[in-house]
Design a protein around this motif. Structure first.
Motif, PDB file in Angstrom:
ATOM      1  N   ASP A 199       0.831  -1.064  -0.100  1.00  0.00           N
ATOM      2  CA  ASP A 199      -0.014  -0.210   0.134  1.00  0.00           C
ATOM      3  C   ASP A 199       0.799   1.453   0.121  1.00  0.00           C
ATOM      4  N   ALA A 200       2.072   1.260   0.751  1.00  0.00           N
ATOM      5  CA  ALA A 200       2.846   2.289   0.825  1.00  0.00           C
ATOM      6  C   ALA A 200       3.725   2.720  -0.491  1.00  0.00           C
ATOM      7  N   ILE A 201       3.843   1.426  -1.172  1.00  0.00           N
ATOM      8  CA  ILE A 201       4.588   1.371  -2.325  1.00  0.00           C
ATOM      9  C   ILE A 201       3.539   2.271  -3.655  1.00  0.00           C
ATOM     10  N   ALA A 202       2.194   1.908  -3.413  1.00  0.00           N
ATOM     11  CA  ALA A 202       1.206   2.512  -4.405  1.00  0.00           C
ATOM     12  C   ALA A 202       1.151   4.107  -3.755  1.00  0.00           C
ATOM     13  N   HIS A 203       1.230   4.263  -2.574  1.00  0.00           N
ATOM     14  CA  HIS A 203       1.139   5.910  -2.620  1.00  0.00           C
ATOM     15  C   HIS A 203       2.711   6.405  -2.928  1.00  0.00           C
ATOM     16  N   GLN A 204       3.892   5.832  -2.442  1.00  0.00           N
ATOM     17  CA  GLN A 204       4.742   6.532  -2.918  1.00  0.00           C
ATOM     18  C   GLN A 204       5.135   6.569  -4.362  1.00  0.00           C
ATOM     19  N   TRP A 205       4.362   5.512  -5.010  1.00  0.00           N
ATOM     20  CA  TRP A 205       4.830   5.737  -6.619  1.00  0.00           C
ATOM     21  C   TRP A 205       3.582   6.707  -7.063  1.00  0.00           C
ATOM     22  N   LYS A 206       2.659   7.170  -6.448  1.00  0.00           N
ATOM     23  CA  LYS A 206       1.417   7.845  -7.083  1.00  0.00           C
ATOM     24  C   LYS A 206       2.110   9.241  -7.486  1.00  0.00           C
ATOM     25  N   ASN A 207       2.772   9.977  -6.818  1.00  0.00           N
ATOM     26  CA  ASN A 207       3.190  11.288  -7.026  1.00  0.00           C
ATOM     27  C   ASN A 207       4.346  11.163  -8.078  1.00  0.00           C
ATOM     28  N   PRO A 208       5.547  10.372  -8.010  1.00  0.00           N
ATOM     29  CA  PRO A 208       6.307  10.439  -9.442  1.00  0.00           C
ATOM     30  C   PRO A 208       5.627   9.845 -10.570  1.00  0.00           C
ATOM     31  N   LEU A 209       4.919   9.178 -10.662  1.00  0.00           N
ATOM     32  CA  LEU A 209       3.988   8.943 -11.882  1.00  0.00           C
ATOM     33  C   LEU A 209       3.181   9.728 -12.267  1.00  0.00           C
ATOM     34  N   GLY A 210       2.479  10.489 -11.307  1.00  0.00           N
ATOM     35  CA  GLY A 210       1.915  11.720 -11.471  1.00  0.00           C
ATOM     36  C   GLY A 210       2.587  12.809 -12.325  1.00  0.00           C
ATOM     37  N   VAL A 211       3.835  12.887 -11.830  1.00  0.00           N
ATOM     38  CA  VAL A 211       4.812  14.039 -12.392  1.00  0.00           C
ATOM     39  C   VAL A 211       4.954  13.529 -13.692  1.00  0.00           C
ATOM     40  N   ILE A 212       5.569  12.451 -14.141  1.00  0.00           N
ATOM     41  CA  ILE A 212       5.906  11.809 -15.304  1.00  0.00           C
ATOM     42  C   ILE A 212       4.768  12.035 -16.256  1.00  0.00           C
ATOM     43  N   ASN A 213       3.625  11.672 -15.671  1.00  0.00           N
ATOM     44  CA  ASN A 213       2.521  11.619 -16.667  1.00  0.00           C
ATOM     45  C   ASN A 213       2.189  13.316 -17.015  1.00  0.00           C
ATOM     46  N   LEU A 214       2.500  14.105 -16.032  1.00  0.00           N
ATOM     47  CA  LEU A 214       2.470  15.698 -16.506  1.00  0.00           C
ATOM     48  C   LEU A 214       3.371  16.075 -17.324  1.00  0.00           C
ATOM     49  N   ILE A 215       4.393  15.756 -17.292  1.00  0.00           N
ATOM     50  CA  ILE A 215       5.695  15.848 -18.221  1.00  0.00           C
ATOM     51  C   ILE A 215       5.115  15.441 -19.540  1.00  0.00           C
ATOM     52  N   ASN A 216       4.869  14.238 -19.711  1.00  0.00           N
ATOM     53  CA  ASN A 216       4.419  13.800 -20.954  1.00  0.00           C
ATOM     54  C   ASN A 216       3.169  14.560 -21.720  1.00  0.00           C
ATOM     55  N   GLN A 217       2.192  15.084 -20.781  1.00  0.00           N
ATOM     56  CA  GLN A 217       1.312  15.877 -21.419  1.00  0.00           C
ATOM     57  C   GLN A 217       1.499  17.220 -21.753  1.00  0.00           C
ATOM     58  N   GLN A 218       2.668  17.944 -21.202  1.00  0.00           N
ATOM     59  CA  GLN A 218       3.311  19.132 -21.328  1.00  0.00           C
ATOM     60  C   GLN A 218       4.075  18.920 -23.006  1.00  0.00           C
ATOM     61  N   ILE A 219       4.701  17.804 -22.956  1.00  0.00           N
ATOM     62  CA  ILE A 219       5.327  17.334 -24.562  1.00  0.00           C
ATOM     63  C   ILE A 219       4.360  17.356 -25.380  1.00  0.00           C
ATOM     64  N   GLN A 220       3.080  16.724 -25.274  1.00  0.00           N
ATOM     65  CA  GLN A 220       2.058  16.395 -26.213  1.00  0.00           C
ATOM     66  C   GLN A 220       1.223  17.889 -26.514  1.00  0.00           C
ATOM     67  N   ILE A 221       1.207  18.897 -25.539  1.00  0.00           N
ATOM     68  CA  ILE A 221       0.535  20.074 -25.630  1.00  0.00           C
ATOM     69  C   ILE A 221       1.508  20.754 -26.600  1.00  0.00           C
ATOM     70  N   GLN A 222       2.800  20.768 -26.366  1.00  0.00           N
ATOM     71  CA  GLN A 222       3.713  21.649 -26.902  1.00  0.00           C
ATOM     72  C   GLN A 222       3.660  21.083 -28.494  1.00  0.00           C
ATOM     73  N   CYS A 223       3.642  19.848 -28.652  1.00  0.00           N
ATOM     74  CA  CYS A 223       3.558  19.401 -30.247  1.00  0.00           C
ATOM     75  C   CYS A 223       2.279  19.920 -30.714  1.00  0.00           C
ATOM     76  N   LEU A 224       1.359  20.062 -30.220  1.00  0.00           N
ATOM     77  CA  LEU A 224      -0.040  20.282 -30.815  1.00  0.00           C
ATOM     78  C   LEU A 224       0.074  21.830 -31.075  1.00  0.00           C
ATOM     79  N   LEU A 225       0.627  22.581 -30.253  1.00  0.00           N
ATOM     80  CA  LEU A 225       0.579  24.057 -30.253  1.00  0.00           C
ATOM     81  C   LEU A 225       1.655  24.676 -31.123  1.00  0.00           C
ATOM     82  N   HIS A 226       2.782  23.872 -31.394  1.00  0.00           N
ATOM     83  CA  HIS A 226       3.985  24.295 -32.113  1.00  0.00           C
ATOM     84  C   HIS A 226       4.355  23.097 -33.100  1.00  0.00           C
ATOM     85  N   ASP A 227       4.589  23.720 -34.128  1.00  0.00           N
ATOM     86  CA  ASP A 227       5.242  22.448 -34.914  1.00  0.00           C
ATOM     87  C   ASP A 227       6.774  22.146 -34.765  1.00  0.00           C
ATOM     88  N   GLU A 228       7.535  22.936 -33.964  1.00  0.00           N
ATOM     89  CA  GLU A 228       8.669  22.380 -33.793  1.00  0.00           C
ATOM     90  C   GLU A 228       8.934  22.630 -32.158  1.00  0.00           C
TER      91      GLU A 228
END
Length: 412
Positions: A199-228
């Protein structure tokens, strides 16, 4: 009465005509060679004189014969004649004997019946017999009692041996049963800890995975808004992701090590163990706002089974956590300190949660003892004590002004 001092050969020969005395002539082997008429009246069956003498007097009679020689050829003694030794009612008669050794190595014996006992002597003699008979009976009774007691004692000894054998077997069975129960309890405790850790692993992984997911979303948004997309932005995103992934890997490795079933002892520094436990319990420490501080000789190394000793620290910290919650403590602090004391390295885990009631202070290490009702199993502190004793150490608990303090003693 015969006087042996005035006895001579002629007088001895004349004795054969006496009717009130027994005259017997025997050879070296006690064979009767001649006798007077008086002796014929009492002896009708024996060819040897020692056959007529009672058994208790035969040895003395033979020794008396051997003592006679050419210089000392006459002596006197006493003996008992018994006409019928096989008859228990036969009463031996005591005779005074004068024994003369003849020149031809034969012996002439003059026997005169000893005078009967006087009335007083007879009374004394009978009293002695009665006393002897009474004593013999008492001895026989005592002997019977002793035999019965010995028999009873032998029976009791046998029963005691059987009880000891059964007791030893029961003790072995009880020890084995307790050992199996301890193994089951330890496994249950570990399984429970594993569930909490997952249960602790799940909690402790929740934040890092959320951050990684957020980074991926930022890259996707940049790809949609900018050609480069700028290279620098991509590298920054990758670096952020790597930091989070590194944290995930470190956390996973810590949990993996904790559940690895190693049983060999290792020398590990106390601070390393504390830091490892802080990682394992990070979620609870943050959730319940608990701060752990260290001081003293925490850099010292102790020889322990790392994973089992981590259980000790986790159990003690968890015990403080529950006390913080139960007592609604606002500022929650746990101090872990180490110190060298004679042949031991001591480790103290102290909190400011208010302490343990004095009435139950000596019961906290008993199996299945708990004050947490449905929340506790009463196994944690019991297993903690078992683990430490397996390491040839000991643990004690006492209250301070602010809370409870557990002190662990481990051999250097």
């Amino acid at each position: 009465m015969i006087n042996s001092k005035i006895l001579n050969k002629e007088i001895i020969e004349d004795f054969f005509s006496f009717t009130d005395k027994l005259i017997i002539k025997i050879d070296e082997n006690s064979k009767i060679l001649d006798h007077n008429e008086a002796f014929s009246k009492i002896n009708k069956q024996f060819s040897f004189l020692d056959e007529l003498i009672t058994i208790t007097h035969q040895k003395k009679f033979k020794e008396t014969l051997k003592q006679l020689n050419d210089e000392t050829n006459i002596t006197h003694t006493k003996t008992n004649f018994s006409l019928n030794k096989d008859d228990v009612n036969d009463i031996p008669i005591t005779y005074n004997l004068i024994i003369h050794k003849n020149e031809d190595n034969t012996y002439t014996i003059v026997a005169e019946e000893a005078p009967a006992l006087s009335h007083n002597d007879a009374k004394e003699y009978l009293a002695m017999i009665n006393n002897f008979t009474f004593t013999s009976r008492e001895l026989a009774k005592t002997k019977q009692k002793l035999q019965r007691k010995n028999s009873d004692l032998a029976l009791l000894t046998k029963e005691l041996q059987e009880l000891n054998t059964n007791l030893e077997e029961k003790v072995r069975e009880s020890i084995e049963e307790l050992r199996k129960k301890d193994e089951i309890l330890f496994k249950q405790t570990k399984d429970a800890a594993m569930g909490e850790m997952i249960d602790a692993i799940a909690h402790q992984w929740k934040n890092p995975l959320g951050v990684i997911n957020l980074i991926n979303q930022q890259i996707q948004i940049q790809c949609l808004l900018h050609d480069e997309i700028k290279k620098e932005d991509i590298l920054k995103s990758i670096e952020k992701s790597e930091q989070q992934i590194k944290h995930l890997v470190e956390t996973l490795e810590e949990f993996r090590t904790f559940f690895r079933p190693k049983t060999e002892k290792q020398k590990v520094s106390i601070i390393t163990l504390i830091n490892s436990v802080k990682v394992l319990m990070k979620d609870d420490l943050i959730k319940y706002n608990i701060e752990i501080s260290t001081d003293g000789e925490v850099e010292n190394k102790i020889k322990i089974i790392p994973n089992e000793f981590k259980h000790v620290l986790i159990n003690l910290i968890s015990n403080s956590k529950d006390a913080f919650v139960d007592n609604n403590v606002k500022k929650r602090e746990i101090n872990i300190s180490a110190k060298t004391e004679e042949n031991y390295i001591t480790l103290k885990v102290c909190d400011n949660a208010g302490g343990i009631p004095e009435s139950i202070l000596d019961k906290v290490f008993i199996s299945n003892f708990t004050t947490k009702e449905n929340k506790g199993t009463g196994v944690g502190l019991y297993m903690t004590k078992q683990i430490i004793e397996k390491l040839e150490g000991k643990i004690e608990v006492f209250n301070t002004k602010t809370g409870a303090c557990f002190k662990v003693y481990l051999k250097k």
